[in-house]
Design an enzyme around this catalytic site. Structure first.
Site, PDB file in Angstrom:
ATOM      1  N   ASP A  63       5.121  -9.034  16.346  1.00  0.00           N
ATOM      2  CA  ASP A  63       5.399  -9.205  14.912  1.00  0.00           C
ATOM      3  C   ASP A  63       5.552 -10.667  14.522  1.00  0.00           C
ATOM      4  O   ASP A  63       5.189 -11.062  13.407  1.00  0.00           O
ATOM      5  CB  ASP A  63       6.689  -8.464  14.528  1.00  0.00           C
ATOM      6  CG  ASP A  63       6.455  -6.997  14.229  1.00  0.00           C
ATOM      7  OD1 ASP A  63       5.301  -6.547  14.328  1.00  0.00           O
ATOM      8  OD2 ASP A  63       7.443  -6.303  13.915  1.00  0.00           O
ATOM      9  N   HIS A 119      13.699 -10.014   6.185  1.00  0.00           N
ATOM     10  CA  HIS A 119      14.122  -9.455   7.476  1.00  0.00           C
ATOM     11  C   HIS A 119      14.744 -10.483   8.417  1.00  0.00           C
ATOM     12  O   HIS A 119      15.380 -10.099   9.409  1.00  0.00           O
ATOM     13  CB  HIS A 119      12.929  -8.821   8.187  1.00  0.00           C
ATOM     14  CG  HIS A 119      12.342  -7.640   7.485  1.00  0.00           C
ATOM     15  ND1 HIS A 119      13.102  -6.558   7.089  1.00  0.00           N
ATOM     16  CD2 HIS A 119      11.060  -7.380   7.088  1.00  0.00           C
ATOM     17  CE1 HIS A 119      12.312  -5.678   6.489  1.00  0.00           C
ATOM     18  NE2 HIS A 119      11.079  -6.154   6.469  1.00  0.00           N
ATOM     19  N   ASP A 161      10.649  -3.793  -1.740  1.00  0.00           N
ATOM     20  CA  ASP A 161       9.720  -3.748  -0.623  1.00  0.00           C
ATOM     21  C   ASP A 161       9.782  -2.367   0.025  1.00  0.00           C
ATOM     22  O   ASP A 161      10.812  -1.691  -0.027  1.00  0.00           O
ATOM     23  CB  ASP A 161      10.129  -4.824   0.381  1.00  0.00           C
ATOM     24  CG  ASP A 161       9.066  -5.148   1.406  1.00  0.00           C
ATOM     25  OD1 ASP A 161       8.424  -6.199   1.266  1.00  0.00           O
ATOM     26  OD2 ASP A 161       8.900  -4.370   2.356  1.00  0.00           O
ATOM     27  N   HIS A 215       9.918  -1.764   3.091  1.00  0.00           N
ATOM     28  CA  HIS A 215      10.848  -1.854   4.221  1.00  0.00           C
ATOM     29  C   HIS A 215      12.236  -2.256   3.723  1.00  0.00           C
ATOM     30  O   HIS A 215      12.366  -3.070   2.805  1.00  0.00           O
ATOM     31  CB  HIS A 215      10.357  -2.885   5.243  1.00  0.00           C
ATOM     32  CG  HIS A 215       9.002  -2.569   5.802  1.00  0.00           C
ATOM     33  ND1 HIS A 215       7.836  -3.063   5.263  1.00  0.00           N
ATOM     34  CD2 HIS A 215       8.641  -1.800   6.863  1.00  0.00           C
ATOM     35  CE1 HIS A 215       6.801  -2.613   5.956  1.00  0.00           C
ATOM     36  NE2 HIS A 215       7.258  -1.853   6.933  1.00  0.00           N
ATOM     37  N   ASP A 259       4.129  -3.629  -0.558  1.00  0.00           N
ATOM     38  CA  ASP A 259       3.633  -2.728   0.472  1.00  0.00           C
ATOM     39  C   ASP A 259       4.005  -1.277   0.193  1.00  0.00           C
ATOM     40  O   ASP A 259       3.788  -0.399   1.043  1.00  0.00           O
ATOM     41  CB  ASP A 259       4.102  -3.164   1.867  1.00  0.00           C
ATOM     42  CG  ASP A 259       5.525  -3.683   1.899  1.00  0.00           C
ATOM     43  OD1 ASP A 259       6.224  -3.569   0.879  1.00  0.00           O
ATOM     44  OD2 ASP A 259       5.931  -4.225   2.945  1.00  0.00           O
ATOM     45  N   TYR A 262       0.101  -5.855   2.273  1.00  0.00           N
ATOM     46  CA  TYR A 262      -0.949  -6.142   3.241  1.00  0.00           C
ATOM     47  C   TYR A 262      -2.323  -5.633   2.785  1.00  0.00           C
ATOM     48  O   TYR A 262      -3.270  -5.657   3.566  1.00  0.00           O
ATOM     49  CB  TYR A 262      -0.530  -5.591   4.617  1.00  0.00           C
ATOM     50  CG  TYR A 262       0.872  -6.080   4.916  1.00  0.00           C
ATOM     51  CD1 TYR A 262       1.079  -7.414   5.276  1.00  0.00           C
ATOM     52  CD2 TYR A 262       1.979  -5.270   4.702  1.00  0.00           C
ATOM     53  CE1 TYR A 262       2.362  -7.902   5.455  1.00  0.00           C
ATOM     54  CE2 TYR A 262       3.262  -5.758   4.882  1.00  0.00           C
ATOM     55  CZ  TYR A 262       3.445  -7.071   5.256  1.00  0.00           C
ATOM     56  OH  TYR A 262       4.725  -7.566   5.407  1.00  0.00           O
TER      57      TYR A 262
END
Length: 422
Positions: free
Chosen positions: A106, A148, A184, A186, A273, A317
């Protein structure tokens, strides 16, 4: 619901306030991982090219940021971690858990990583400082949104946590009620963790359910600790959630929380995303739904924070078909320059992306024809059956999620979790 007090942050005498500011530098494009990595700087380049092609940035002076310095980074990150980023070298092989998260699949090490990540932080700090100084009401930096990154490690494509650094700076420069909204796909885990015990920061994250997507955090029961209990709010959404359900959930949770918290500024992480074409997740929003989310956050800042809105980018993405359109709408929203979803995309932009990404079919309009006409949440068991089995299941799922989130946090904010008026 409580009402927001008069601002303690009016524009200083003699300072001309802009309605919206765009932070941009080509140095954002230096935040480039490996060629195979899904986060590519082309998404930023194509966004700015689309905004220019549409005439959106005509007459707008772009604010070029400096890199954040070490003192800025130390607001959130440990000295050892900053040192590790500065001297990072790619490890042998592909370790899954290398020291400080640097060199994992990642977060592969790339040349100039520290400087590139520091410029991202500098962009979000520049946006915060423009608002704090009263020179603008709104500022957007699409290069930011690295939500993150942890105090002592890189995580989820994020090296330094620009949003957390900017919030820390705002807390030391006259603000003591900051609302952070994260849309987001996530969970906004790094920002939540940074302020989990700080009652001055409300973190709200809407994200794909942690049982189905990394980082597997962001459950409704994560509500903050100590004096900050109730200031972390998480609304997890099942795979397949569409615009109408997502917007229903957003409006069932976010406005009430902001009304109770009375923020002086709203900071938004605007990852896209959540889109139905995104390769890394499973929600099914359209660009139209994402545009509606940006406009809702702007309007909430207008209603509860006297227009002070700092917006950053984040995940996304779909490098050609999704991100450029969605974040062009974000720029337009911050600048009060509406672009209708049916607007045709200029041919010069289409030609450019076809030349640079010939295997991707570019979009032709600024929307997807998404349905954003959501039904407002009307309390436990309030929504009747429509006869459409799929829609009824989706409505029940979002209502279950809304109720779990409201029951976990609304009472702690002095609100009634069962009352749709709160």
């Amino acid at each position: 619901m409580a009402t927001a007090p008069r601002s303690e942050h009016p524009a200083p005498p003699g300072v001309q306030r802009n309605r919206g500011t765009v932070v941009w530098t080509d140095r954002f494009l230096d935040y480039a991982w490996t060629p195979e990595h899904p986060m590519k700087p082309a998404r930023l380049k194509f966004t700015m090219a689309l905004a220019e092609s549409l005439g959106l940035l005509h007459g707008v002076e772009l604010l070029a940021p400096a890199a954040a310095d070490r003192a800025d980074l130390l607001r959130i990150h440990t000295p050892d971690y900053i040192e590790a980023v500065e001297h990072a070298r790619a490890p042998a092989g592909s370790p899954q858990a290398p020291p400080y998260g640097l060199g994992s699949p990642d977060n592969p090490v790339f040349p100039g990583m520290h400087q590139a990540a520091s410029v991202i932080v500098g962009g979000t700090l520049a946006a915060a400082k423009e608002i704090a100084a009263g020179r603008t009401q709104r500022a957007v930096s699409i290069g930011g949104g690295m939500h993150h990154a942890m105090a002592d490690s890189a995580s989820g494509f994020c090296v330094y946590n620009d949003a957390a650094v900017a919030i820390s700076w705002l807390l030391d420069n006259g603000f003591d009620r900051i609302a952070y909204l994260d849309v987001d796909v996530h969970h906004g885990d790094g920002v939540q963790r940074a302020f989990y015990a700080d009652p001055r920061v409300l973190t709200v994250s809407l994200h794909q359910h942690p049982a189905t997507l990394w980082p597997n955090t962001g459950w409704p029961e994560e509500t903050g600790v100590g004096a900050a209990e109730g200031t972390a709010i998480n609304l997890p959404l099942l795979p397949g959630t569409r615009d109408t359900q997502w917007l229903r959930g957003f409006h069932a949770v976010v406005p009430g929380a902001l009304a109770a918290f009375r923020p002086q500024i709203v900071v938004s992480q605007c990852g896209v995303d959540t889109h139905r074409e995104d390769p890394l997740a499973d929600l099914e929003l359209t660009v139209d739904g994402q545009r509606a989310a940006f406009r809702a956050m702007r309007d909430l800042a207008d209603e509860y924070a006297e227009g002070r809105w700092l917006a950053v980018g984040g995940g996304g993405y779909g490098l050609v078909r999704v991100v450029p359109r969605a974040w062009t709408h974000l720029l337009a929203t911050a600048l009060d320059r509406t672009i209708a979803p049916e607007t045709a995309i200029p041919q010069d932009w289409i030609d450019r992306v076809r030349a640079e990404a010939p295997r991707v079919d570019p979009p032709t309009t600024m929307g997807d024809g998404g349905d954003i006409a959501y039904l407002p949440w009307d309390g436990p068991g309030g929504t009747g059956e429509t006869g459409d089995a799929r829609l009824d299941r989706a409505q029940r799922a979002i209502d279950t999620a809304v109720l779990a989130t409201r029951r976990a946090t609304f009472g702690l904010l002095g609100l009634d979790p069962e009352d749709p008026r709160d």
